[in-house]
Design a protein around this motif. Structure first.
Motif, mmCIF file in Angstrom:
data_model
loop_
_atom_site.group_PDB
_atom_site.id
_atom_site.type_symbol
_atom_site.label_atom_id
_atom_site.label_comp_id
_atom_site.label_asym_id
_atom_site.label_seq_id
_atom_site.Cartn_x
_atom_site.Cartn_y
_atom_site.Cartn_z
ATOM 1 N N LEU A 367 0.826 -1.198 0.000
ATOM 2 C CA LEU A 367 0.000 0.000 0.000
ATOM 3 C C LEU A 367 0.866 1.257 0.000
ATOM 4 N N ASP A 368 0.504 2.231 -0.824
ATOM 5 C CA ASP A 368 1.182 3.527 -0.766
ATOM 6 C C ASP A 368 0.425 4.425 0.209
ATOM 7 N N GLU A 369 0.886 5.656 0.382
ATOM 8 C CA GLU A 369 0.289 6.538 1.376
ATOM 9 C C GLU A 369 -1.169 6.867 1.041
ATOM 10 N N ASP A 370 -1.464 7.025 -0.238
ATOM 11 C CA ASP A 370 -2.845 7.302 -0.629
ATOM 12 C C ASP A 370 -3.746 6.109 -0.333
ATOM 13 N N ASP A 371 -3.244 4.892 -0.554
ATOM 14 C CA ASP A 371 -4.013 3.690 -0.220
ATOM 15 C C ASP A 371 -4.353 3.653 1.263
ATOM 16 N N LYS A 372 -3.370 3.931 2.097
ATOM 17 C CA LYS A 372 -3.584 3.862 3.544
ATOM 18 C C LYS A 372 -4.567 4.931 4.004
#
Length: 459
Positions: A367-372
């Motif tokens: 997961l990238d920051e936007d996903d989280k």
């Protein structure tokens, strides 16, 4: 907290599109084969550095007979010996994964799913739990959430006593429908006596939570027949109900092709059944948790929701948001640190990787920051029907209004329809919007546009 629902037929018809169930975000469709054994080990190392408790999921794929509606990964056989080679490999995987996780991390949650976990014989069940205890730190104080899915046709008093002895304290009984014509149409013949004997045995053995699974939308179902099934179950007042909408996708699931489509209830009948279920369960004192789940007000799920502690993972709603989830067995999915991981689906490939001493990872995603960020938003909405802008802003160092300007604009139509209220401090889902919570969450899903056709209808 208001845990009521309101059935607005006009809204449901207008919003009844296809969409994810959000047992994860991103959904399992975003997992890819570029993620393998090495990447998983890296995330385990990072997870150990962070610490915290664990959740274990075991996939037991065997079933004695096939239920035509089933979309699970399963192996149909009447020969119990066919489970032995799989159990050998599963125990080897437990040892391999157990060696990678710090033994100081307690297992606060454990679940056997399938398939039919009670397909296993008593000795096989003992072996599986003993191997797990050898390689992971299982709790001995009965305070963990240790659950199992059972088929009452494969379960008796002795099995229930054994499961309690092994440490299970929550049980979910597959039922779907008592009507004889419906049972014949889906090839699941199951009596009231079988079902309620198991439910009563679980209570006598001290299981803390009992759940009944029902499915609406099966062939030959009517409002009256499904009401009869529900009335019979309500006489025994299980702690929870899972009332699932049957998704008929025969192009994806071969067993569903054995269902006669001419016998399928109309969309209107399905909505009428859902409305009846909501009315009967709320009149009986159950509260709507969300996403097909109802619980008694004193059940841990209902309490966790009122306290803002409810969580959602690949097994559904949970009270253990602090656990990394370790998936074991074919097709199982885990969440460790900032990654989702899925094991291989084919039995021969699983055998091959285990024999080589390799973790049976098939695919995954980091997961990238936007996903989280979006996962946190969707999780709050689908679990608690409300969202605090301040909480998200503090945790992710963003300005919510700026970051989600387009999404908030999209929500204006839902606000006009009475599904939710957007205020200066956050979002609150109103009673008519709770049955349509998937639609609200979909607004924040950046992957959805090109994948929508792969999901079932929200109602």
């Amino acid at each position: 907290m208001d845990q009521s629902i309101e059935f607005d037929l006009d809204l449901i018809n207008r919003y009844n599109t296809s969409g994810p169930r959000y047992t994860s975000y991103p959904t399992a469709l975003e997992l890819h084969e570029g993620f393998g054994d090495a990447e998983y080990r890296q995330h385990i190392a990072q997870s150990n550095a962070a610490g915290g408790p664990l959740s274990l999921y075991f996939h037991i794929p065997f079933c004695d007979t096939v239920c035509f509606y089933c979309a699970c990964n399963k192996i149909i056989t009447k020969n119990r010996k066919h489970a032995e080679p799989y159990l050998d490999n599963l125990c080897r995987e437990i040892a391999m994964q157990g060696d990678l996780f710090e033994r100081s991390r307690p297992v606060n949650q454990l679940h056997w799913g399938g398939g039919t976990p009670t397909f296993l014989q008593a000795g096989q069940m003992r072996r599986l739990m003993e191997t797990t205890r050898e390689h992971f730190s299982l709790r001995d104080d009965d305070q963990g959430e240790y659950s199992i899915e059972v088929d009452p046709r494969e379960t008796d008093d002795g099995t229930i006593a054994l499961l309690r002895q092994l440490g299970f304290n929550r049980i979910s009984l597959g039922l779907q429908d008592f009507d004889p014509a419906v049972q014949k149409a889906v090839n699941r013949l199951q009596t009231k006596e079988q079902t309620f004997a198991v439910l009563e045995a679980a209570r006598q053995e001290g299981f803390r939570s009992t759940n009944i699974d029902l499915i609406y939308g099966l062939p030959l179902q009517t409002v009256r027949t499904f009401a009869d099934t529900l009335d019979l179950v309500l006489e025994y007042l299980p702690d929870r109900f899972s009332v699932f909408n049957y998704a008929h996708l025969p192009s994806r699931f071969k067993t569903q092709r054995q269902i006669n489509e001419a016998d399928m209830p109309s969309p209107q009948v399905k909505l009428d059944i859902l409305q009846m279920v909501g009315r009967k369960l709320t009149e009986a004192g159950y509260v709507y948790i969300g996403m097909d789940h109802f619980a008694r007000p004193d059940d841990e799920l209902a309490v966790a929701q009122r306290e803002g502690k409810l969580y959602r993972n690949f097994q559904g709603y949970s009270t253990h948001s602090d656990c990394d989830l370790v998936g074991l067995g074919i097709t199982s999915i885990g969440r460790v640190g900032d990654a989702y991981i899925q094991n291989v689906k084919a039995l021969d490939r699983y055998d091959e990787l285990i024999a080589r001493g390799r973790l049976p990872v098939y695919k995954g995603v980091t997961l990238d920051e936007d996903d989280k960020l979006r996962r946190a938003v969707i999780s709050q909405l689908i679990c608690h029907f409300q969202l605090s802008f301040k909480s998200i802003e503090q945790n992710f160092h963003i300005d919510f209004g700026q970051y989600f300007a387009d999404e908030l604009k999209t929500l204006q139509a839902m606000q006009a329809d009475g599904l939710l209220r957007v205020g200066a401090d956050g979002i609150r889902v109103l009673s008519p919007g709770r049955l349509l919570i998937r639609n609200i969450c979909m607004v924040f899903d950046k992957y959805l546009a090109q994948k929508r056709q792969q999901f079932s209808k929200v109602i």
